[in-house]
Design a protein around this motif. Structure first.
Motif, mmCIF file in Angstrom:
data_model
loop_
_atom_site.group_PDB
_atom_site.id
_atom_site.type_symbol
_atom_site.label_atom_id
_atom_site.label_comp_id
_atom_site.label_asym_id
_atom_site.label_seq_id
_atom_site.Cartn_x
_atom_site.Cartn_y
_atom_site.Cartn_z
ATOM 1 N N ARG A 184 0.836 -1.211 0.000
ATOM 2 C CA ARG A 184 0.000 0.000 0.000
ATOM 3 C C ARG A 184 0.864 1.252 0.000
ATOM 4 O O ARG A 184 0.541 2.244 -0.654
ATOM 5 C CB ARG A 184 -0.932 -0.001 1.225
ATOM 6 N N ARG A 185 1.983 1.193 0.704
ATOM 7 C CA ARG A 185 2.888 2.355 0.702
ATOM 8 C C ARG A 185 3.394 2.621 -0.707
ATOM 9 O O ARG A 185 3.513 3.775 -1.138
ATOM 10 C CB ARG A 185 4.074 2.093 1.640
ATOM 11 N N LEU A 186 3.699 1.559 -1.423
ATOM 12 C CA LEU A 186 4.161 1.735 -2.805
ATOM 13 C C LEU A 186 3.026 2.254 -3.686
ATOM 14 O O LEU A 186 3.236 3.135 -4.530
ATOM 15 C CB LEU A 186 4.697 0.409 -3.357
ATOM 16 N N ALA A 187 1.834 1.725 -3.464
ATOM 17 C CA ALA A 187 0.682 2.149 -4.274
ATOM 18 C C ALA A 187 0.425 3.645 -4.115
ATOM 19 O O ALA A 187 -0.004 4.318 -5.058
ATOM 20 C CB ALA A 187 -0.556 1.341 -3.884
ATOM 21 N N ASP A 188 0.705 4.173 -2.943
ATOM 22 C CA ASP A 188 0.492 5.608 -2.700
ATOM 23 C C ASP A 188 1.392 6.469 -3.574
ATOM 24 O O ASP A 188 0.981 7.524 -4.050
ATOM 25 C CB ASP A 188 0.765 5.943 -1.227
ATOM 26 N N ASN A 211 5.951 -10.203 -3.275
ATOM 27 C CA ASN A 211 7.305 -10.079 -3.825
ATOM 28 C C ASN A 211 8.044 -8.947 -3.125
ATOM 29 O O ASN A 211 8.271 -7.870 -3.670
ATOM 30 C CB ASN A 211 7.249 -9.864 -5.335
ATOM 31 N N LEU A 212 8.448 -9.256 -1.919
ATOM 32 C CA LEU A 212 9.071 -8.275 -1.032
ATOM 33 C C LEU A 212 10.270 -7.592 -1.682
ATOM 34 O O LEU A 212 10.473 -6.391 -1.562
ATOM 35 C CB LEU A 212 9.497 -8.977 0.260
ATOM 36 N N ARG A 213 11.060 -8.393 -2.380
ATOM 37 C CA ARG A 213 12.285 -7.849 -2.957
ATOM 38 C C ARG A 213 11.988 -6.739 -3.960
ATOM 39 O O ARG A 213 12.655 -5.713 -3.997
ATOM 40 C CB ARG A 213 13.047 -8.996 -3.621
ATOM 41 N N ARG A 214 10.983 -6.945 -4.796
ATOM 42 C CA ARG A 214 10.622 -5.943 -5.799
ATOM 43 C C ARG A 214 9.966 -4.731 -5.141
ATOM 44 O O ARG A 214 10.170 -3.606 -5.555
ATOM 45 C CB ARG A 214 9.698 -6.537 -6.856
ATOM 46 N N LEU A 215 9.175 -4.978 -4.109
ATOM 47 C CA LEU A 215 8.547 -3.872 -3.385
ATOM 48 C C LEU A 215 9.613 -2.969 -2.790
ATOM 49 O O LEU A 215 9.556 -1.739 -2.907
ATOM 50 C CB LEU A 215 7.655 -4.402 -2.257
ATOM 51 N N VAL A 216 10.580 -3.595 -2.147
ATOM 52 C CA VAL A 216 11.631 -2.840 -1.471
ATOM 53 C C VAL A 216 12.419 -2.017 -2.484
ATOM 54 O O VAL A 216 12.680 -0.832 -2.271
ATOM 55 C CB VAL A 216 12.568 -3.792 -0.700
ATOM 56 N N ARG A 217 12.781 -2.618 -3.595
ATOM 57 C CA ARG A 217 13.551 -1.886 -4.603
ATOM 58 C C ARG A 217 12.759 -0.691 -5.129
ATOM 59 O O ARG A 217 13.294 0.396 -5.283
ATOM 60 C CB ARG A 217 13.936 -2.825 -5.753
ATOM 61 N N SER A 218 11.493 -0.893 -5.395
ATOM 62 C CA SER A 218 10.684 0.190 -5.945
ATOM 63 C C SER A 218 10.577 1.350 -4.953
ATOM 64 O O SER A 218 10.662 2.520 -5.332
ATOM 65 C CB SER A 218 9.291 -0.323 -6.299
ATOM 66 N N LEU A 219 10.389 1.008 -3.687
ATOM 67 C CA LEU A 219 10.310 2.055 -2.664
ATOM 68 C C LEU A 219 11.666 2.725 -2.466
ATOM 69 O O LEU A 219 11.745 3.927 -2.192
ATOM 70 C CB LEU A 219 9.814 1.460 -1.339
ATOM 71 N N GLU A 220 12.712 1.939 -2.620
ATOM 72 C CA GLU A 220 14.059 2.478 -2.488
ATOM 73 C C GLU A 220 14.289 3.563 -3.546
ATOM 74 O O GLU A 220 14.796 4.649 -3.252
ATOM 75 C CB GLU A 220 15.069 1.342 -2.679
ATOM 76 N N VAL A 221 13.901 3.285 -4.778
ATOM 77 C CA VAL A 221 14.072 4.267 -5.853
ATOM 78 C C VAL A 221 13.241 5.520 -5.566
ATOM 79 O O VAL A 221 13.703 6.648 -5.739
ATOM 80 C CB VAL A 221 13.674 3.647 -7.214
ATOM 81 N N TRP A 222 12.032 5.309 -5.096
ATOM 82 C CA TRP A 222 11.194 6.456 -4.751
ATOM 83 C C TRP A 222 11.853 7.286 -3.641
ATOM 84 O O TRP A 222 11.935 8.511 -3.718
ATOM 85 C CB TRP A 222 9.806 5.983 -4.296
ATOM 86 N N HIS A 223 12.328 6.610 -2.652
ATOM 87 C CA HIS A 223 12.924 7.279 -1.497
ATOM 88 C C HIS A 223 14.134 8.121 -1.894
ATOM 89 O O HIS A 223 14.333 9.228 -1.407
ATOM 90 C CB HIS A 223 13.330 6.228 -0.463
ATOM 91 N N GLU A 224 14.936 7.600 -2.821
ATOM 92 C CA GLU A 224 16.188 8.283 -3.170
ATOM 93 C C GLU A 224 15.981 9.374 -4.222
ATOM 94 O O GLU A 224 16.749 10.319 -4.287
ATOM 95 C CB GLU A 224 17.214 7.275 -3.696
ATOM 96 N N THR A 225 14.976 9.207 -5.093
ATOM 97 C CA THR A 225 14.832 10.142 -6.216
ATOM 98 C C THR A 225 13.539 10.940 -6.185
ATOM 99 O O THR A 225 13.422 11.957 -6.873
ATOM 100 C CB THR A 225 14.847 9.386 -7.559
ATOM 101 N N GLY A 226 12.579 10.491 -5.424
ATOM 102 C CA GLY A 226 11.281 11.147 -5.449
ATOM 103 C C GLY A 226 10.525 10.858 -6.733
ATOM 104 O O GLY A 226 9.502 11.473 -7.019
ATOM 105 N N GLN A 227 11.028 9.910 -7.524
ATOM 106 C CA GLN A 227 10.356 9.565 -8.774
ATOM 107 C C GLN A 227 9.921 8.102 -8.758
ATOM 108 O O GLN A 227 10.516 7.267 -8.071
ATOM 109 C CB GLN A 227 11.287 9.788 -9.962
ATOM 110 N N ALA A 228 8.902 7.816 -9.530
ATOM 111 C CA ALA A 228 8.427 6.445 -9.626
ATOM 112 C C ALA A 228 9.390 5.631 -10.486
ATOM 113 O O ALA A 228 9.848 6.091 -11.536
ATOM 114 C CB ALA A 228 7.032 6.401 -10.232
ATOM 115 N N ILE A 229 9.694 4.418 -10.036
ATOM 116 C CA ILE A 229 10.623 3.567 -10.788
ATOM 117 C C ILE A 229 10.060 3.280 -12.177
ATOM 118 O O ILE A 229 10.799 3.153 -13.150
ATOM 119 C CB ILE A 229 10.906 2.251 -10.007
#
Length: 311
Positions: A145-149, A162-180
């Motif tokens: 849900r955090r990623l969906a937001d 798929n925790l690994r993919r969720l984490v990576r996607s949120l990681e990219v958001w966190h570092e760039t402010g952009q959607a992967i």
RNA sequence: GCCAGGGUAGCUCAGCUGGUAGAGUACCUCACUGAAAAUGAGGGUGUCCCCGGUUCGAGUCCGGGCCCUGGCA
């Protein structure tokens, strides 16, 4: 070697244990080539037997790139691999030689040949742990849900488990402010590419992989894993999660009987072969498939030369 | 030859008082953009040994046969 148009790249792919290494060596010798590895496990120093890495004699015959470039406690990541491969290929072409991209790691092959633009966000281990802990306490659904937001597109195509993919996607958001999903693009390099694939019937693929694993055991695979563990490399390193390495670690550390560990490694290899074939089916439409059981190197070399002459 | 147990998915086995079958594993399919030999999603793929009988209906009950295992001869 001279070519008028785009510089050439010969790709040799196929499921594990089909004989890519041997064919690549022979072709490289005949065609003035050098080999660029596309293998996610042969990059590690000290992991030789279990990865079926080309030996010293073979590497003396033909120059190899992207092999033995990391220690087992390192994790270069796709972008680094891609950059190194691009640099090696360009360098080989510049010297008028033929680069052969050889391996069974579909993601590497695709990223290099299709020119994936990978979001420039290196792995952030502490952030990853933090997100994983969040999933542990609040559930993977909550992380989803955090990623969906922030990135509904990626969330929609990522399963909550798929925790690994969720984490990576949120990681990219966190570092760039952009959607992967917005950062993922393709810019294919200006090469002329010929894909050659090695093929066998499914049951033969399994039989060959099984036989090779037995040979690895006889060649000292167990001891190789023991040495890695004794050197302090932890079982939860990415490098130690490979086929055979994981199961032999369970044998050495958990007392799993060796025959059972070997059987488990074989099954894991079969599973991997299936996933490799799925990848090749989906990502490479124009592969020239060859029967791995009856390779005629001279004929193949002639075909490749004909291709080189007309590009 | 007699006694006992057993033949169900590729393998090891479950299946209550009859309602055309399940588990683990193997196997098959798919997704995949900095862990990728990773990670995740989906799928039952079956002459229930054979023949006959009872029954609306048999993996299940009855009769006969074939095969496997153990024991006694």
């Amino acid at each position: 070697m001279r070519w008028t148009g785009r510089p050439p790249l010969l790709v040799i792919l196929g499921a594990t244990a089909t004989g890519k290494t041997g064919l690549a060596l022979q072709l490289a010798e005949r065609l003035n080539g050098e080999i660029v590895g596309a293998d996610s496990r042969q990059i590690y120093r000290g992991m030789d037997i279990g990865t079926a890495k080309p030996d010293a004699e073979q590497r003396a015959r033909v120059a190899h790139h992207l092999i033995d470039i990391a220690d087992p406690d390192e994790n270069p990541g796709l972008a680094v691999i891609q950059n190194l491969a691009n640099a090696a290929i360009a360098d080989i072409q510049r010297r008028g030689r033929l680069p052969l991209l050889v391996g069974g790691t579909g993601q590497y092959l695709s990223a290099i040949v299709e020119g994936w633009r990978i979001p420039e966000v290196p792995p952030n281990e502490s952030l990853r742990r933090e997100l994983e802990n969040f999933a542990l306490s609040h559930g993977r659904e909550a992380l989803h849900r955090r990623l969906a937001d922030v990135d509904p597109v990626t969330a929609a195509r990522t399963h909550p488990n798929n925790l690994r993919r969720l984490v990576r996607s949120l990681e990219v958001w966190h570092e760039t402010g952009q959607a992967i999903s917005e950062l993922q693009q393709r810019h294919p390099p200006p090469w002329s590419v010929l894909h050659v694939g090695l093929q066998l019937e499914r049951s033969d693929l399994y039989a060959r992989a099984d036989r090779r694993l037995e040979a690895m055991i006889e060649a000292g695979f167990v001891n190789e894993v023991r040495l890695l563990l004794e050197a302090g490399y932890s079982r939860d390193l990415p490098s130690m999660s490979g086929l055979g390495y994981r199961q032999l670690t369970a044998h050495l550390l958990d007392g799993l009987p060796l025959p059972e560990a070997i059987d488990a490694a074989k099954a894991a290899t079969h599973d991997f072969i299936r996933r490799q074939l799925t990848w090749f089916r989906g990502h490479h439409a124009d592969i020239r498939w060859l029967d791995a059981a009856s390779l005629e190197t001279d004929t193949i070399a002639t075909d490749v030369q004909r291709w080189l002459a007309q590009i």
